[in-house]
Each structure stands twice: as C-alpha cells, then as structure tokens.
Enzyme design. Structure first.
Site, short mmCIF file in Angstrom:
data_model
loop_
_atom_site.label_atom_id
_atom_site.label_comp_id
_atom_site.label_asym_id
_atom_site.label_seq_id
_atom_site.Cartn_x
_atom_site.Cartn_y
_atom_site.Cartn_z
N LYS A 33 0.85 -1.20 0.00
CA LYS A 33 0.00 0.00 0.00
C LYS A 33 0.89 1.26 0.00
CE LYS A 33 -0.35 -0.22 5.06
NZ LYS A 33 -1.23 -0.58 6.19
N TYR A 253 18.08 28.58 7.58
CA TYR A 253 16.89 29.21 8.16
C TYR A 253 16.94 29.17 9.69
CZ TYR A 253 14.49 29.09 3.64
OH TYR A 253 14.13 29.28 2.33
C1 LIG Z 1 -0.46 -1.63 6.85
C2 LIG Z 1 -1.01 -2.89 7.39
C3 LIG Z 1 -0.18 -3.99 7.61
C4 LIG Z 1 1.33 -3.93 7.47
O1 LIG Z 1 1.85 -3.39 8.66
P1 LIG Z 1 3.44 -3.26 8.91
O2 LIG Z 1 3.55 -2.82 10.33
O3 LIG Z 1 3.93 -2.23 7.96
O4 LIG Z 1 4.01 -4.59 8.67
C5 LIG Z 1 -0.77 -5.17 8.01
N1 LIG Z 1 -2.10 -5.25 8.22
C6 LIG Z 1 -2.94 -4.20 8.05
C7 LIG Z 1 -4.37 -4.34 8.31
C8 LIG Z 1 -2.41 -2.98 7.65
O5 LIG Z 1 -3.24 -1.93 7.49
#
Ligand SMILES: *Cc1c(COP(=O)(O)O)cnc(C)c1O
Length: 356
Positions: A33, A253
């Site tokens: 994702k 800055y």
């Molecule tokens: C994003 C997500 C994961 C992966 O989590 P990580 O901590 O990056 O391994 C697994 N399950 C769900 C439901 C998620 O939303």
C-alpha cells in the site's frame, strides 16, 4: 541532472519477504500500500510476483494500478470497499476484500453477485479503529457464510502495540481473537511486521508484512531477527556547494546551527520536499563519501547542510547518503520527529532507481 535519488534494491526486498514468510511459518501477503511505502508498488510487486503468495493494498485504486501492470497474484484490499457499487469491480479484477464494518456486511447482503467474493472478516480485538466487535463476530461470520455470493475465508485482526515488546496489550488482543473466533472454520491472519518479528505466538496461516519488507525494523532497540533485514532504499545525493565559515556564523533558516569554530559546510541537494524529515536535528547522521558525518542546520525544501570540517577531502560532487546501507533509516528516525513508516512514505520528487 539533480543528483538526488532513491536506489531501490529489489534483491533485498526479496530477501526480506523470504524472512517474513519463514518467520510466519505460513503464507504471506506482501503489503505494498501507499506505493509500497514509497518504494514504488508496481516495481516492488513485480519483483515479488514469482514468490509472493499475494499482495495487500489499502483500496481498489491501488489494486487496479497493480492489475493494469500485469500483477496476477491475489490482492487483498485492507480497507475493503467504500461503497456497494465497487463490488462487481472487485470480482471483475479478482480482488479479495476485508470486511471490517457492519455497513459492509449489510451492503453484501443487499448486493447479489454472479460469483462468490473472497472475504477476510476483520475482528476489532482491541485496537478500536476498524473491525467487527468481539460480541457480534461469530454471528457476522455466519451471516456472511449464509450468502451464496460470499466466500468468507479468513479470520483476521490487527495489533495496536506489537512494536512494544514488553506490552501486555498484544497478549490481550490474541486472547480476544481466540475467544471471538473459536469454533469458526477458516484460516487466520493477525501479524503485521512487529508481530512477525517479535511475537511468535501470533503466527497464523497468513502474515501481512509491510515495513519489514523494506528492510526497516519496527523496534526502537536492537533486535534479533530484525537485524537480518536488509535495507531496500538508499536515499542519496551530492554536495553542490561548499562554504568556509569563521566561528560565530549562522547557517540556514532560523540560524539553528551557529559555527563554534572555523567550519566547512557542505550544501546537499536534498530537502524536505524530497521526503527528508524537516525536523531532523543538528547532528543527525549522514554518510559523506562513505564516512560518517552529520547534519548542521535546519533542513530546507530543496537543500540541507552538513558539516564537512572533518572531511577535508570532500567537496562539490561528494556523495552523501541520507539513509540506506550505511545509515539505518531508524537512526534518522531517532533524530527526527517522525516514524520509520512516515520516513519511507514521505519520499517523493526524487527518481527511484531499481537494482536487482
Ligand atoms: C499496513 C497494514 C499492515 C502492514 O503493517 P506493517 O507494520 O507495515 O508490517 C498489516 N495489516 C494491516 C491491516 C495494515 O493496514
């Protein structure tokens, strides 16, 4: 050409996926994702397609990008569908969906489909974000099971504090999961990266590793087996200007860095618009031509400044690694007001260059 870029090591990605799968002891959906946590979802999925059991993304939009790129393995939508009108599309593109809310169950009951849709039913075991309440989980499972156009396949939940290795909450969530799903046939899926690495009792049929695929430990402290992960992204750029300053001169800055002695400052083509954390403090580690160095001054949008006083050989054109093989992303996180998740997801504008 601006020298800022992110090198993506696809062989390291495959190594990390294999570690996740081995630790989980079952199958594993590679979570890609948010454009594979900033690493490029299409290229990462393609690199894993041969060996991955499937992929997970947040939503149908992300899944369709993968399907259009020719990814054929199962893809699970972690947030599920957002309206009933998406359901035929899910079938058409052979997508699996999480069902996490009562309104989604009702939508499925109201929407006949030509073929069974593959569903993972999510339990709220204590995170209290999404998921079906423990008290109504078994009933909901049976309601879905009764629908000819739904194949309710996997009992799933998600941890809120698995990255805290001494926290009792993970054990409580596991107990809630066991009680709420008792007697329901079907496979199980609970583990994200911290659970896979740190909570062997949570292992189940399907793991859902995200962060660890990209080679970054979810833990603040040194950890085995997290130490076996290989960083996938190396964020790097070059020195584009050098300043020789006497003592007492401010840099950048807000004059956050003031020279204490005669100082050589290197200006690097990398800024917060590329994803480098704006609030990284003076002293945040970098590697300059392969040697340890440090940030000096506030990060600006397109540039940042490093102290070259102890790097007499360095100058315009010197290579600077912000994180990757020499500087662990977790070290940068420890010097910034961010998390390793956000550090990676924030990377943008820089071209991604793939190896392996
Ligand atoms: C994003 C997500 C994961 C992966 O989590 P990580 O901590 O990056 O391994 C697994 N399950 C769900 C439901 C998620 O939303």
């Amino acid at each position: 050409m601006r020298p800022a870029r992110a090198l993506i090591d696809l062989e390291a990605l495959r190594h990390n996926y294999r570690l996740a799968r081995r630790l989980g002891g079952g199958r594993a959906l590679a979570v890609v994702k948010a454009d594979a946590y900033g690493h490029g979802a299409v290229r990462c999925a393609a690199a894993l397609e041969q060996e991955a059991d499937g992929f997970a993304v947040a939503c149908i939009e992300e899944a369709l990008v993968l399907r259009e790129a020719g990814i054929r393995k199962p893809i699970l939508l972690l947030e599920g569908f957002f309206e009933a009108s998406e359901l035929p599309l899910l079938l058409e593109h052979d997508l699996w969906t999480v069902v996490h809310a009562p309104w989604q169950v009702e939508a499925l009951e109201r929407t006949p489909l030509p073929r069974p849709l593959h569903v993972w039913l999510k339990l709220d075991s204590g995170m209290h974000r999404v998921g079906i309440d423990a008290a109504s989980y078994a009933d909901t499972w049976r309601r879905l099971q009764a629908l000819p156009h739904v194949e309710v396949a996997v009992k799933m939940s998600h941890f809120s504090r698995a990255d805290e290795l001494d926290c009792a909450r993970t054990g409580e969530q596991l107990a809630t999961f066991a009680a709420a799903t008792a007697g329901l046939a079907g496979e199980t899926s609970i583990c994200n990266s911290p659970a896979l690495l740190g909570w062997p009792d949570a292992r189940a049929d399907w793991a859902r590793p995200g962060l660890m695929l990209y080679g970054v430990s979810p833990f603040a402290q040194a950890h085995e087996p997290a130490s076996q992960l290989r960083p996938v992204m190396t964020l790097e750029s070059k020195v584009i200007a050098v300043r020789e300053l006497p003592a007492g001169e401010p840099v950048g800055y807000g004059a956050r860095f003031v020279t204490q002695a005669p100082t050589r400052i290197g200006v690097v083509a990398m800024g917060y618009a590329d994803g480098y954390p704006q609030f990284a403090v003076n002293g945040t580690p970098v590697a300059i031509d392969g040697r340890p160095g440090r940030l000096a001054g506030r990060v600006s949008m397109d540039m940042l400044t490093v102290d070259l006083t102890d790097h007499p050989q360095a100058g315009v054109g010197s290579q600077v690694e912000l994180w990757g093989n020499q500087i662990a992303a977790a070290e940068v996180v420890a010097h910034s007001q961010t998390s390793s998740y956000r550090l990676l997801c924030a990377v943008k504008r820089v071209p991604l260059e793939y190896r392996g």
